[in-house]
Design an enzyme around this catalytic site. Structure first.
Site, PDB file in Angstrom:
ATOM      1  N   ASP A 126      31.968  -7.007   9.108  1.00  0.00           N
ATOM      2  CA  ASP A 126      31.322  -6.154   8.119  1.00  0.00           C
ATOM      3  C   ASP A 126      32.301  -5.802   7.001  1.00  0.00           C
ATOM      4  OD1 ASP A 126      29.024  -4.417   7.361  1.00  0.00           O
ATOM      5  OD2 ASP A 126      30.454  -2.804   7.733  1.00  0.00           O
ATOM      6  N   GLU A 163      30.959 -10.304   5.478  1.00  0.00           N
ATOM      7  CA  GLU A 163      29.955  -9.802   4.531  1.00  0.00           C
ATOM      8  C   GLU A 163      30.650  -9.353   3.251  1.00  0.00           C
ATOM      9  OE1 GLU A 163      27.302  -5.911   3.510  1.00  0.00           O
ATOM     10  OE2 GLU A 163      29.166  -5.889   4.657  1.00  0.00           O
TER      11      GLU A 163
END
Length: 710
Positions: free
Chosen positions: A257, A285
């Site tokens: 993330d 991401e």
């Protein structure tokens, strides 16, 4: 007798060309569930664990954390790992052709309920508010439940990817230690510290980011989330040991993330620690907006050792098929530009929606959803399908895009589009590894061809739901013959006829139509389609996938140096990296019969184990347009090549101008030489004096501070 044999042969050949296959193709080893460094042959299904299926009501939260009515969208709804196990066992996922699942971060999250007047409270149902990275979220299940999920998935040839968020812990306030859980971090139940009174420096304390710069987003908090200081030696070792807990459980992949919001150098060294321990496919991401191209994003994908979610792909697909704000020319341009910019385009994870975006379907005709899915499933990269997209779930923005799974209907058109196209990634290497060529285009129609050796897939999409187009002048690499639509007419596709010169008999592509035609052939010459990991070290094993390698061992060359073969078959070779000068290498393969493959470029061989070191230079004054960079005598610092220097360095948050700093991954236990340079366009100004020297720690992290030498 001879006439009868000839007639049978002609009939067999005719059937072969109608179906687009030369022979039955058996499952190849490169497509196996055990191949955890290559996902090009996979289709990922992204699951927000709490919102999928409640398979075990006994582990549901109690009190204000939980809403059994599934209406308070920021509370727990009860979804868990047992629910996912149930949907694997009942065939919903395997029937759709899913071969990998990406689940919410499995670690223990905070138990606090934050105030939220709209939804009656906000909880950690999404998994991104960690408190202990070495324990499970009890509302998802126990370690036993997690192991059962891994085992069940593997038994059904499904890989398991976990979300992992080392950027932060949970919401916290600098001035109010009673807010939520104060971002507190635990190590298998033992408190390490919280956000306030952070005397050990476990967190960053530079306020919240305004997203004004790359630096600002790294060292300041995302919203109110307690931002972990990865350069702190305790946090560095904690995060590296935490991911090993999950690697030891048998996970097959990691989605990191918020990689845009952590130092590149630390992430590269974190990735090296994973690859040194148990290599698995990892992707990050890095959000990009519509039509946004970020050089830092491209650099990260090419140099970090991990891949990325392909937001350029996603945003363009949404523009073209969902919002009608661009044409097929824009789609084709994106395919070409991303193939040019990203070194490992087949590792980029493609998608049409996710938990941070409006759901793709927004009412009306479902055909745009089906077209976008068909495009994603037949394009380069690793397709990831967000849970519920196949059920036409709607919802704009968080948390409306994260509702409870509404249905498990296996008869929807979207489900069946996925069901028919997903298997192509394993049966036709043109889909997994092939190049992409535009064959016919206008504003509404895109006909493109994927090709890998003699394997071909031709795809035609007409996004216009009310206008048909006559397709003339189309050429293809498909051999002469008649080809049926792989989708079986599900999206109104028909057969096509191809002449010996590659010309396709003119046909009408009806309104909204999608058709896929393919040809699969065994390969007699070697062709590399994938290499992983793309960042490695001498002595480590990498996996080479493709076709036509033969069954007898040959050679794998790193430049001109051969590696030691670990295993060899026709579609997959494992090889130990030889001791060569560190740097980027082009890899090729030579079969036992002497045939040489294509080269697979830019495999990064590191100097050794990596450590993140913060390089700081004081009194480096610059003029407008100048930036400071770092170079040195190891490959990780560019080997004195100014075009490969590290930077531009930062000078706003942790230190302020004229002090510059940057966190860099360098070889552990190595005495390195380095200097700083100033760049202004093509003008290079070298620092004066002798080279700086520094002995990198053998473990943990490091910091070196010097003055700019005139």
């Amino acid at each position: 007798m001879k006439k009868t044999f000839k007639l049978i042969l002609v009939l067999m050949l005719s059937l072969t060309l109608v179906f687009g296959l030369t022979a039955p193709i058996q499952a190849a080893s490169d497509t196996a569930v055990s191949n955890v460094v290559n996902y090009s042959t996979d289709v990922i299904y992204q699951i927000v664990t709490d919102r999928f299926v409640d398979g075990n009501t006994s582990n549901n939260p109690t009190g204000d954390l939980y809403d059994p009515t599934h209406t308070s969208l920021k509370k727990y709804f009860g979804g868990d790992w047992q629910g996912i196990i149930n949907k694997i066992n009942d065939g919903y996922l395997t029937g759709m052709g899913v071969t990998a699942i990406w689940i919410s971060q499995p670690v223990e999250n905070i138990y606090a309920v934050l105030p939220d007047s709209t939804f009656g409270g906000s909880t950690s149902y999404h998994g991104y508010w960690a408190r202990d990275f070495k324990r499970t979220n009890p509302y998802f299940g126990s370690f036993t439940d997690f192991q059962n999920l891994i085992n069940t998935a593997h038994a059904h040839n499904i890989k398991v990817i976990i979300d992992f968020a080392p950027n932060h812990t949970s919401p916290a306030s600098e001035t109010d230690p009673t807010y939520a859980e104060n971002g507190r971090l635990y190590d298998n139940g033992t408190l390490l510290g919280g956000y306030t009174n952070d005397t050990n420096g476990y967190f960053h304390h530079y306020g919240g980011t305004d997203f004004s710069s790359y630096e600002d987003g790294i060292y300041r908090n995302l919203f109110d989330l307690a931002d972990l200081n990865q350069q702190n030696s305790t946090i560095d070792s904690y995060l590296k040991s935490a991911i090993k807990v999950w690697l030891d459980m048998g996970i097959d992949g990691i989605r990191l993330d918020a990689v845009k919001h952590m130092p590149f150098g630390w992430q590269k060294n974190f990735m090296d620690s994973i690859l040194s321990y148990r290599p698995v496919f990892t992707f990050g991401e890095w959000f990009l907006g519509t039509n946004e191209i970020d050089v830092n994003n491209t650099y990260f994908a090419n140099e970090s050792g991990m891949s990325l979610l392909d937001f350029r792909f996603s945003q363009k697909v949404r523009q073209v098929f969902r919002d009608n704000t661009d044409t097929m020319y824009g789609l084709d341009s994106m395919i070409q530009s991303t193939a040019s910019d990203y070194n490992f385009i087949n590792d980029m994870v493609t998608f049409i929606d996710n938990h941070d975006m409006d759901r793709f379907y927004n009412g009306g005709s479902t055909r745009p959803v089906e077209q976008a899915l068909a495009f994603t499933l037949t394009s380069r990269g690793v397709p990831a399908i967000y849970y519920g997209t196949e059920q036409y779930m709607t919802g704009n923005g968080d948390p409306y895009n994260r509702a409870m799974m509404t249905s498990f209907n296996t008869s929807t058109t979207a489900y069946n589009v996925i069901k028919k196209l997903a298997p192509l990634r394993k049966s036709n290497p043109a889909i997994a590894y092939g190049t992409t060529q535009q064959r016919w285009i206008n504003n509404d129609v895109y006909i493109y061809e994927r090709k890998f050796g003699n394997n071909v897939a031709l795809v035609a999409i007409n996004r216009n739901l009310s206008t048909s187009y006559n397709i003339t002048g189309l050429y293809t690499a498909l051999p002469a013959g008649t080809y049926t639509d792989v989708l079986g007419g599900l999206l109104n596709g028909n057969s096509i006829s191809v002449a010996s010169d590659g010309s396709v008999t003119p046909f009408t592509l009806s309104a909204g139509e999608v058709a896929v035609w393919q040809y699969v052939s065994s390969s007699n010459s070697p062709l590399i389609g994938h290499v992983g990991p793309t960042m490695t070290k001498a002595g480590q094993t990498i996996t080479i996938d493709g076709r036509g390698f033969g069954t007898t061992s040959g050679q794998v060359l790193f430049g001109s140096t051969a590696g030691t073969i670990v295993s060899w078959d026709d579609t997959e070779v494992k090889v130990k990296v030889p001791s060569v000068t560190p740097g980027k290498y082009n890899i090729s393969l030579k079969t036992s019969s002497g045939a040489t493959s294509n080269t697979y470029n830019n495999i990064n061989i590191l100097t050794g184990n990596q450590i993140c070191v913060r390089f700081v230079v004081n009194n480096a004054s610059t003029v407008y347009g100048e930036n400071v960079y770092l170079t040195g005598n190891v490959a990780e610092l560019g080997n004195w090549d100014t075009s490969k220097a590290i930077g531009p360095m930062f000078n706003q948050v942790v230190y302020q101008y004229p002090t510059w700093y940057y966190d860099v991954s360098v070889p552990a236990g190595t005495t390195i030489q380095f200097k700083f340079i100033k760049k202004n366009g093509n003008t290079i100004t070298w620092e004066g004096g002798s080279n700086h020297t520094y002995t990198v720690p053998s473990s943990s992290t490091g910091t070196v501070i010097v003055n700019w030498q005139q």
